[in-house]
Design a protein around this motif. Structure first.
Motif, PDB file in Angstrom:
ATOM      1  N   SER A 258       0.805  -1.215   0.000  1.00  0.00           N
ATOM      2  CA  SER A 258       0.000   0.000   0.000  1.00  0.00           C
ATOM      3  C   SER A 258       0.840   1.267   0.000  1.00  0.00           C
ATOM      4  O   SER A 258       0.595   2.200  -0.749  1.00  0.00           O
ATOM      5  CB  SER A 258      -0.930   0.011   1.212  1.00  0.00           C
ATOM      6  N   SER A 260       1.104   3.885   2.042  1.00  0.00           N
ATOM      7  CA  SER A 260       0.264   5.065   2.215  1.00  0.00           C
ATOM      8  C   SER A 260       0.831   5.974   3.301  1.00  0.00           C
ATOM      9  O   SER A 260       1.319   5.491   4.331  1.00  0.00           O
ATOM     10  CB  SER A 260      -1.163   4.647   2.577  1.00  0.00           C
ATOM     11  N   SER A 263      -0.644   5.749   7.278  1.00  0.00           N
ATOM     12  CA  SER A 263      -0.929   4.398   7.748  1.00  0.00           C
ATOM     13  C   SER A 263      -0.808   4.330   9.270  1.00  0.00           C
ATOM     14  O   SER A 263      -0.159   5.171   9.903  1.00  0.00           O
ATOM     15  CB  SER A 263       0.041   3.395   7.112  1.00  0.00           C
ATOM     16  N   SER A 277      -4.266   4.440   5.169  1.00  0.00           N
ATOM     17  CA  SER A 277      -4.967   5.614   4.663  1.00  0.00           C
ATOM     18  C   SER A 277      -4.044   6.569   3.913  1.00  0.00           C
ATOM     19  O   SER A 277      -2.945   6.870   4.378  1.00  0.00           O
ATOM     20  CB  SER A 277      -5.623   6.372   5.820  1.00  0.00           C
ATOM     21  N   TYR A 411     -13.661   2.373  10.469  1.00  0.00           N
ATOM     22  CA  TYR A 411     -13.629   2.825   9.076  1.00  0.00           C
ATOM     23  C   TYR A 411     -14.313   4.185   8.989  1.00  0.00           C
ATOM     24  O   TYR A 411     -15.411   4.378   9.503  1.00  0.00           O
ATOM     25  CB  TYR A 411     -14.332   1.808   8.180  1.00  0.00           C
ATOM     26  N   ARG A 431      -9.395   2.914   3.561  1.00  0.00           N
ATOM     27  CA  ARG A 431      -8.496   1.764   3.363  1.00  0.00           C
ATOM     28  C   ARG A 431      -8.121   1.169   4.718  1.00  0.00           C
ATOM     29  O   ARG A 431      -6.949   0.956   5.029  1.00  0.00           O
ATOM     30  CB  ARG A 431      -7.221   2.155   2.615  1.00  0.00           C
ATOM     31  N   THR A 432      -9.127   0.899   5.517  1.00  0.00           N
ATOM     32  CA  THR A 432      -8.903   0.498   6.906  1.00  0.00           C
ATOM     33  C   THR A 432      -9.621  -0.806   7.207  1.00  0.00           C
ATOM     34  O   THR A 432     -10.783  -0.989   6.812  1.00  0.00           O
ATOM     35  CB  THR A 432      -9.378   1.612   7.859  1.00  0.00           C
ATOM     36  N   CYS A 442     -13.444  -5.080   6.381  1.00  0.00           N
ATOM     37  CA  CYS A 442     -13.017  -3.886   5.660  1.00  0.00           C
ATOM     38  C   CYS A 442     -14.208  -3.311   4.912  1.00  0.00           C
ATOM     39  O   CYS A 442     -15.255  -3.959   4.782  1.00  0.00           O
ATOM     40  CB  CYS A 442     -11.840  -4.161   4.721  1.00  0.00           C
ATOM     41  N   GLY A 444     -15.489  -0.347   1.636  1.00  0.00           N
ATOM     42  CA  GLY A 444     -15.184   0.549   0.531  1.00  0.00           C
ATOM     43  C   GLY A 444     -16.401   1.405   0.254  1.00  0.00           C
ATOM     44  O   GLY A 444     -17.542   0.932   0.378  1.00  0.00           O
ATOM     45  N   LYS A 464     -11.583   0.229  -4.357  1.00  0.00           N
ATOM     46  CA  LYS A 464     -10.838   0.869  -3.278  1.00  0.00           C
ATOM     47  C   LYS A 464     -10.280  -0.130  -2.267  1.00  0.00           C
ATOM     48  O   LYS A 464      -9.349   0.197  -1.531  1.00  0.00           O
ATOM     49  CB  LYS A 464     -11.721   1.901  -2.576  1.00  0.00           C
ATOM     50  N   VAL A 465     -10.858  -1.327  -2.204  1.00  0.00           N
ATOM     51  CA  VAL A 465     -10.386  -2.305  -1.215  1.00  0.00           C
ATOM     52  C   VAL A 465      -9.904  -3.609  -1.835  1.00  0.00           C
ATOM     53  O   VAL A 465      -9.400  -4.481  -1.134  1.00  0.00           O
ATOM     54  CB  VAL A 465     -11.491  -2.616  -0.175  1.00  0.00           C
ATOM     55  N   LEU A 468      -6.278  -4.477  -1.065  1.00  0.00           N
ATOM     56  CA  LEU A 468      -6.084  -4.920   0.308  1.00  0.00           C
ATOM     57  C   LEU A 468      -6.547  -6.362   0.481  1.00  0.00           C
ATOM     58  O   LEU A 468      -5.842  -7.196   1.069  1.00  0.00           O
ATOM     59  CB  LEU A 468      -6.854  -4.017   1.272  1.00  0.00           C
TER      60      LEU A 468
END
Length: 478
Positions: A258, A260, A263, A277, A411, A431-432, A442, A444, A464-465, A468
């Motif tokens: 990821s 990010s 995070s 995130s 989230y 993205r959590t 999770c 999205g 978006k997920v 992951l």
């Protein structure tokens, strides 16, 4: 005294070895940005074993909340009267104010001890009915029973500065010796090889709602938009899978792909939060406030020409710009009610930022926080972020609570820190994932407006997920 206050540790570009050691401890809070090339990804802030912890739990039957506090070394939580967590933690922060010499010695660090916290999306929602326990859905019930607010007071940390390539360990003078001794032992073990904890899914992720469920929710939302109840609402869907092993192992795997800038891994008593995130919520530095809402997403492509085409399509999209502008206006309004009159500006509008899996449209709004107003008061006023609620915010949140079949938990909530120098930063937990008991969850979501297409929005929730979920599904046990 100062020579004992800080100590340099060996610097490594990848902080996995530190996260592996510190993240395994109770109350771990690891804010992690070291693997990104994003400009904000300068520091990692890693700590655990808080000197005190504050939780807010919600009664799932009547929606009321209750405050709980526990000091390090205590086994039982103390139930408190009142519901104002901000007042409680600000009093806790003041009561543990370090000596002036400590503050001076740590002035160059982004965090010199203080509060680190996690807010669930439903935290502080007094005007929103929110989700009630659905006894036919035990997974929804399990999420509702997790804390809505989890905040620790930390008197030590490891700070990794990727710009200066320095790693600093500090203990405040008043840090309890029991915490200090345990951390020294933990860090001494770094000389040995530390393997990544094992984690594996028991089955692939499944959606909490079907395509038909989403279509029905989208149709109802579209009716509200056409009726003028709201201009935009963020409609999300959940996914879940069973797992075995250690959630920290999942986080360490996900952060590799990821990369990010916002995070974080948080270990509470009943759950682990794994946030990858890309989105800053609010930051305060020298009373200067910055928020960077994301609205507008395109999936990245391995082919360079296709990837550039997707980036340009996002940059030039009238629809995405209109959605982004709605949230910019919402955040300008939120900041304008707290910040110094006339100080709210928009220095960057509709900038395309590219991450490992997606391109995002990001704008920047700034302001000046008045003297006497705490960053936590600003956080409470603006929470949750407009990019994951909609406009107008309160009505959008009411609609979200009626349409989504499962609570969002952490989230779309926030991870934040506030130190003794007043430094404050926070993320929005997109993205959590949340691990509780033997399940990993999770979500999205995407912003729906009047001309949104149902199938496109449904696909965006998955896009978006997907990275992951696939990262955890593809590799089995470590």
């Amino acid at each position: 005294m100062r020579e004992q206050l800080t100590r340099r540790l060996p610097y490594r570009k990848d902080s996995e070895y530190l996260i592996t050691a510190i993240g395994a401890l109770p109350g771990a809070f690891c804010l992690d940005s070291g693997l990104t090339r994003y400009p904000q990804g300068r520091f990692d802030i890693l700590t655990a074993l808080p000197s005190a912890t504050v939780n807010v739990n919600r009664n799932t039957s009547d929606g009321t909340t209750r405050l709980y506090k526990r000091h390090y070394g205590e086994s039982d939580w103390q139930a408190l009267t009142g519901t104002d967590w901000r007042q409680l933690v600000e009093e806790l922060l003041a009561a543990h104010q370090p000596a002036a010499a400590d503050i001076e010695a740590l002035a160059g660090l982004p965090f010199c001890g203080g509060l680190l916290g996690a807010l669930a999306y439903s935290a502080d929602q007094t005007t929103i009915s929110g989700w009630r326990a659905d006894h036919d859905d035990p997974l929804a019930q399990a999420l509702l029973e997790l804390p809505e607010t989890h905040i620790g007071l930390y008197e030590w940390a490891v700070i990794v500065d990727h710009e200066k390539q320095q790693t600093t360990l500090f203990f405040l003078s008043r840090c309890p010796s029991a915490i200090r001794d345990r951390i020294e032992q933990c860090l001494s073990d770094l000389e040995q090889s530390i393997s990544r904890p094992q984690f594996s899914l028991l089955h692939a992720f499944t959606a909490a709602s079907s395509h038909l469920d989403y279509q029905q929710a989208f149709t109802r939302l579209n009716h509200w938009i056409q009726a003028g109840d709201c201009y935009q609402a963020n409609l999300a869907m959940g996914f879940q899978a069973g797992f075995r092993g250690e959630p920290l192992g999942a986080y360490l795997r996900l952060r590799q792909t990821s990369q990010s800038p916002f995070s974080g891994f948080v270990r509470t008593e009943t759950a682990s939060i794994l946030s990858l995130s890309p989105e800053r919520f609010l930051s305060v530095n020298d009373r200067q406030v910055t928020t960077q809402p994301i609205k507008g997403t395109r999936r990245r492509h391995p082919n360079a020409a296709d990837d550039e085409s997707a980036r340009l399509a996002l940059r030039d999209s009238d629809k995405d710009q209109a959605e982004n502008l709605m949230i910019v206006d919402l955040m300008r309004n939120d900041l304008g009610k707290v910040c110094v009159t006339g100080s709210v500006k928009t220095p960057e509008l509709f900038a395309v930022h590219s991450f490992t899996h997606v391109h995002h449209l990001i704008s920047t709004v700034t302001g000046e926080l008045p003297a006497g107003i705490s960053p936590l008061a600003l956080l409470q006023h603006c929470f949750p972020g407009g990019s994951i609620t909609g406009a107008p915010k309160i009505r959008a949140m009411q609609i979200i609570s009626e349409l989504e079949q499962r609570p969002r938990s952490f989230y779309c909530g926030s991870l934040f820190y506030l130190d003794h120098n007043g430094n404050f930063d926070s993320s929005i937990c997109i993205r959590t994932l949340v691990c509780a008991d033997d399940m990993v969850y999770c979500w999205g979501g995407g912003g729906v407006v009047a001309d949104s297409d149902c199938d496109t929005e449904y696909q965006e929730c998955h896009d978006k997920v997907t990275a992951l979920m696939h990262s955890l599904e593809a590799r089995g046990a470590d």
